[in-house]
Design an enzyme around this catalytic site. Structure first.
Site, PDB file in Angstrom:
ATOM      1  N   LYS A  23     -44.231 -30.393 -63.328  1.00  0.00           N
ATOM      2  CA  LYS A  23     -45.340 -29.583 -62.814  1.00  0.00           C
ATOM      3  C   LYS A  23     -44.998 -28.950 -61.480  1.00  0.00           C
ATOM      4  O   LYS A  23     -45.677 -28.030 -61.032  1.00  0.00           O
ATOM      5  CB  LYS A  23     -46.615 -30.423 -62.727  1.00  0.00           C
ATOM      6  CG  LYS A  23     -46.548 -31.620 -61.822  1.00  0.00           C
ATOM      7  CD  LYS A  23     -47.834 -32.427 -61.966  1.00  0.00           C
ATOM      8  CE  LYS A  23     -47.625 -33.847 -61.474  1.00  0.00           C
ATOM      9  NZ  LYS A  23     -48.502 -34.810 -62.114  1.00  0.00           N
ATOM     10  N   LYS A  27     -35.994 -35.714 -55.015  1.00  0.00           N
ATOM     11  CA  LYS A  27     -37.091 -35.195 -54.190  1.00  0.00           C
ATOM     12  C   LYS A  27     -36.657 -34.963 -52.748  1.00  0.00           C
ATOM     13  O   LYS A  27     -37.166 -34.051 -52.094  1.00  0.00           O
ATOM     14  CB  LYS A  27     -38.333 -36.094 -54.276  1.00  0.00           C
ATOM     15  CG  LYS A  27     -38.966 -36.042 -55.666  1.00  0.00           C
ATOM     16  CD  LYS A  27     -40.433 -36.412 -55.704  1.00  0.00           C
ATOM     17  CE  LYS A  27     -41.000 -36.112 -57.091  1.00  0.00           C
ATOM     18  NZ  LYS A  27     -42.366 -36.574 -57.298  1.00  0.00           N
ATOM     19  N   LYS A  59     -35.972 -31.453 -67.197  1.00  0.00           N
ATOM     20  CA  LYS A  59     -37.285 -31.996 -67.549  1.00  0.00           C
ATOM     21  C   LYS A  59     -38.386 -30.985 -67.240  1.00  0.00           C
ATOM     22  O   LYS A  59     -38.319 -30.295 -66.223  1.00  0.00           O
ATOM     23  CB  LYS A  59     -37.497 -33.274 -66.718  1.00  0.00           C
ATOM     24  CG  LYS A  59     -38.806 -33.991 -66.947  1.00  0.00           C
ATOM     25  CD  LYS A  59     -39.010 -35.133 -65.945  1.00  0.00           C
ATOM     26  CE  LYS A  59     -39.829 -34.695 -64.749  1.00  0.00           C
ATOM     27  NZ  LYS A  59     -40.871 -35.621 -64.289  1.00  0.00           N
TER      28      LYS A  59
END
Ligand code: ATP
Ligand code: LTN
Length: 335
Positions: A202, A116, A199
């Site tokens: 969203k 992130k 993966k």
């Protein structure tokens, strides 16, 4: 008797965007399954969501939509405690105490923090780094024995266990050390439809990479039609066919069919037929969930009452652990 002896379960999902079928298969589906067997606490993790930038109005809307989705998927608020994380201040309060037994090195090593930070290089904030400590607080506050999550959260469960053991060793038995509950096989990690080595997420920039719980039938069918499959044309689950194997896992999750049943069903029929069938199965399974979610979102009074009741129950349970922690670390109670 029975009731008292149930073990406690905690899990949460961030209201950080449209919930994907990956979140459903890896996590929410199991929330529903486990609610009979455990005393369950399910939270909408809004405190976690703001570790990456959120549009305030959108966050507010996503928070209520996620609570409605929990119920629409079959989480029963008469059996489980459903609440919004920021409604229970103890989550932040315990985070502060647990921060004092956490080392910066163990947080900067976390895979999610590294991923992130790279993705949101313009906003690498302390909250993003402290994310696992807040997550540990969520879990430990309720003395949860079991935490259903997808495979990507395994590392966060490990640090939660480490912090629980470290605190218990320093201050005496305080926290239950939780176990993760990760689905067996490929359901634990649903892969991107655009790149089956990644993966399904969203927050992917490519909307064709994921199917959300609110996509309509045409969109779902189109996304599955475009899904990257592998060379050949045979519907078979195997390591060298990650695209098709991912679709087999999704099909199984929504139809209850085993891998061999699916392979048999599509023997000699090729990818085109199979992709259409996956799209239809997913769309048909989601239609009643979407209708129920829409119905609930129109009944805000009911939703608010569920969330208020949830926050009150969660508050009481969390307070018990927090008082114990405050006593153990030596805070003067004034009594
Ligand atoms: P983001 O992509 O923004 O990081 P996310 O999709 O991982 O978010 P979370 O709210 O962080 O969503 O995850 C909710 C739950 O869904 C977690 O238990 C997580 O492990 C699970 N989960 C997320 N993605 C998948 C996936 N592709 N397959 C299986 N489980 C998943
Ligand atoms: N970090 C989780 C969401 C989450 C969670 C939790 C999961 C927040 N607190 C406590 C289990 C237990 C995620 O799925 N990304």
């Amino acid at each position: 008797m029975g009731e008292e002896e149930k073990k406690i379960l905690f899990s949460a999902v961030q209201p950080s965007g449209a919930v994907t079928i990956g979140n459903y298969i890896g996590a929410i589906r199991n929330f529903v399954k486990l609610q009979e067997e455990y005393d369950c606490f399910y939270a909408v993790a809004d405190l976690h969501a703001i570790t990456v930038r959120q549009e305030p109005a959108v966050l507010r809307k996503n928070t209520l939509a996620l609570a409605a989705l929990f119920l629409a998927c079959g989480i029963d608020p008469e059996k489980c405690v459903v609440f919004i994380q920021s409604h229970v201040p103890a989550h932040c309060e315990l985070t502060w105490v647990l921060n004092t037994v956490t080392y910066p090195g163990e947080l900067s090593r976390m895979t999610q923090f590294k991923d992130k930070s790279a993705k949101h290089a313009e906003n690498v904030n302390m909250g993003l780094m402290d994310y696992p400590v807040l997550m540990a607080s969520d879990i430990l506050l309720y003395q949860a024995a079991l935490v259903p999550v997808g495979a990507d959260q395994k590392q966060h469960l490990e640090i939660t266990r480490d912090l629980a053991v470290r605190f218990n060793n320093r201050y005496g038995q305080t926290f239950t050390v939780p176990e993760p509950y990760i689905p067996k096989g490929s359901g634990a990690k649903i892969m991107s439809l655009a790149d089956p080595s990644k993966k399904m997420s969203k927050s992917d920039d490519n909307p064709n990479a994921f199917v959300t719980m609110s996509d309509d039938k045409d969109t779902i069918i189109r996304k599955f039609k475009r899904a990257i499959t592998d060379s050949g044309n045979e519907v078979r689950f195997s390591e060298d066919k990650p695209g098709v194997s991912n679709l087999i896992a999704i099909y199984g999750a929504f139809t209850g069919k085993t891998v061999s049943e699916t392979e048999k069903e599509f023997e000699g029929r090729g990818y085109g037929d199979f992709k259409l069938a996956v799209g239809e199965a997913v769309a048909d399974a989601l239609a009643p969930v979407q209708a129920e979610q829409a119905r609930l979102l129109k009944d805000k009074e009911y939703l608010n009452s569920v969330l208020k009741r949830g926050a009150e129950s969660a508050f009481r349970a969390a307070r018990r652990t927090l008082s114990k922690v405050y006593r153990k670390v030596g805070f003067y109670s004034g009594e």
